[in-house]
Scaffold this active site. Sequence first.
Site, PDB file in Angstrom:
ATOM      1  N   ASP A  65       0.840  -1.190   0.000  1.00  0.00           N
ATOM      2  CA  ASP A  65       0.000   0.000   0.000  1.00  0.00           C
ATOM      3  C   ASP A  65       0.882   1.250   0.000  1.00  0.00           C
ATOM      4  O   ASP A  65       2.042   1.211   0.435  1.00  0.00           O
ATOM      5  CB  ASP A  65      -0.890   0.039   1.251  1.00  0.00           C
ATOM      6  CG  ASP A  65      -1.883  -1.108   1.277  1.00  0.00           C
ATOM      7  OD1 ASP A  65      -2.177  -1.661   0.204  1.00  0.00           O
ATOM      8  OD2 ASP A  65      -2.354  -1.438   2.385  1.00  0.00           O
TER       9      ASP A  65
HETATM   10  N1  URA Z   1      -1.304  -5.838   3.986  1.00  0.00           N
HETATM   11  C1  URA Z   1      -1.786  -4.580   3.974  1.00  0.00           C
HETATM   12  O1  URA Z   1      -2.828  -4.287   4.549  1.00  0.00           O
HETATM   13  N2  URA Z   1      -1.080  -3.650   3.290  1.00  0.00           N
HETATM   14  C2  URA Z   1       0.086  -3.908   2.662  1.00  0.00           C
HETATM   15  O2  URA Z   1       0.691  -3.008   2.079  1.00  0.00           O
HETATM   16  C3  URA Z   1       0.572  -5.225   2.700  1.00  0.00           C
HETATM   17  C4  URA Z   1      -0.143  -6.177   3.365  1.00  0.00           C
END
Ligand code: URA
Length: 260
Positions: free
Chosen positions: A105
């Site tokens: 993310d």
């Molecule tokens: N899980 C999440 O919620 N975000 C990420 O970036 C990776 C795994």
Amino acid sequence: MKKLRLDKYLSDMQAGTRSEVKQMIRKGRVCLNGETVRSPEQKVDPGEDTVTLDGNAVGYVALEYWMLNKPQGVVSATEDRRDRTVVSLLPDAARKDLFPVGRLDKDTEGLLLLTNDGALAHALLSPKRHVDKTYYAVISGKPGQREQELFADGLDIGDEKKTLPARLEILGSREEENGAGGKAWRSEVKITIREGRFHQIKRMFEAVDMEVLFLKRLTMGPLVLDEILEPGQARLLTEEELLALKQTEEQRTDGNGSAG
Ligand code: URA
């Protein structure tokens, strides 16, 4: 250009697995500069030699593997109209055909592999292959044995299927002022998952009424984030790291990889 074995040349160019291309060579399907070669160990100079498989030229594109410590605020993409991309953080000398293996993310930090090796990326991301990924997280709340068991059993996060078993390690919890005159728990955890669903870790904590405040990926399969990399810095993988990743790929291609 550095010479390499004919079977490696062909498997790097995704003509087949190492054992499949050895068979192709032994069967006389491969020519080097117009001559049939039956020895997989034959050395090839990718800059000089011409390799054909069943009469079709197999050109060589050098493969690159970069480890990036992704900073927050950057998107896991090759192009984006609004945001900076992870590819833009690589040094100018890096190849222009690199892409991130999977996504973190925008507000997640940590280990991201970038490569132009489509076969390896596919193997690491395949939902069937279950490559372990470990994250460090700071969360609101105070998880305990109950949450550890829920994570280990698999959680309903609103998808068709429950999550696969995940490991939750609690590093510590402390109570802090919450800004409204009260107190709230905050904890540091490590969590290992085998999948890569959209916002998976955030949704897993939501399912147990907790919130992820900070998230950083530490490992992916055998690859461990190099602590000397500051957020935003990248380096090429070492030979040992690459070998370990390829072994993961091969084991899982053969169907011998353990889930988790
Ligand atoms: N899980 C999440 O919620 N975000 C990420 O970036 C990776 C795994």
